[in-house]
Enzyme design. Sequence first.
Site, PDB file in Angstrom:
ATOM      1  CE  LYS A  84      -4.145  -1.871   0.122  1.00 54.55           C
ATOM      2  NZ  LYS A  84      -5.104  -1.701  -0.998  1.00 54.55           N
ATOM      3  CD  GLU A 106     -10.171   3.546   0.751  1.00 54.45           C
ATOM      4  OE1 GLU A 106      -9.347   2.761   0.225  1.00 54.45           O
ATOM      5  OE2 GLU A 106     -10.166   4.776   0.530  1.00 54.45           O
ATOM      6  CB  SER A 360      -0.086  -8.067  -1.245  1.00 57.02           C
ATOM      7  OG  SER A 360      -1.019  -8.827  -0.491  1.00 57.02           O
TER       8      SER A 360
END
Length: 373
Positions: A84, A106, A360
């Site tokens: 991210k 969010e 990830s």
Amino acid sequence: MSTPTGLYGEYGGRYVPETLIPALDELETGWRDALDDDAFAQELDFLGRTFAGRPTPLTLAERFAPGKRLYLKREDLLHTGAHKLNNALGQALLARRLGKQRIVAETGAGQHGVATATVCARFGLECVVYMGSEDMRRQRPNVERMGLLGAEVRPVELGTRTLKEATSEAIRDWITNVETTHYLIGSCVGPHPYPELVRVLQSVIGREAREQLLEVEERLPEVALACVGGGSNAIGLFAGFLEDAAVRLVGVEAAGAASLGSGRAGVLHGARSSVLADGDGQILDAHSISAGLDYPGVGPEHAALRDSGRVEYVSATDEEALAAFRRLAETEGIIPALEPAHALARALECQEEVVLVCLSGRGDKDLAEALRR
């Protein structure tokens, strides 16, 4: 890539209130200017290397999948513990160019919230993160990390109290404060230009993985897999191989949130894509043990890639993901997040010899949820 109007075939576009159109136009103009500015690319590359920890390594998981050469692209080793940060850094730089001093975001699993809080701390920006109260319960460590980084975490008590509702609340905030605020979307969803913007910022995953695999194997992978919720890590990995017809691409959804596998075309959070909906078009609830996959929609480019046949989308159950989660820990000494554990579960079944999986994120945030099962 999308067209100038943000369409991927029949998907994408802008389905938003008129009050947001000027903000989206401003964002798109700023994004085009940034792409044409070498200084933007150089600063992003510098921050990637010196702050985020790029390039992330490629690890051969020899014991996890005997008989295969299964490589993990280690986004779990990026600063903050997940992919991210790639997107958050780029959007924070873009927000500064646009003169925005307040960021809203969010988050589901909390990793995007942590990445957003991290870049806001780095650049001195006000940060508000919306998170469903159910996700706050099961991802408590990330809630605490966001607070430590100076972010305000606002609980959302509506509906399923997960990512869908958190996204809706973040959009409402943005509409109210659009002059001063940038909405830092965490995945390749939302109205144009967000899906393209996130894809480009996450494509560093695929570029690096391609170069690294060519270096160690002197060939491309036969198959590349990534988990898909909104789809940002997957679109980032796939970007490195979309033009290579010989590389099979597989996206793995949560079985209870398989908007590509069992969804229909519809509009959610500003874009047309494949969504979980009933016959009247009402959005259905999604479920996954993984908060990051617990979303009833997906990025519009993924829907187009499914329709074209270029990417195969399958699913994994909670139980399969948990088994892969434990197996990787026990065989390789790596504790993955529950999100990529879904991709690991399907990777074990691949017939190909050279397999690439995007890991990830790391599993710190998921220990309590996984161990109570």
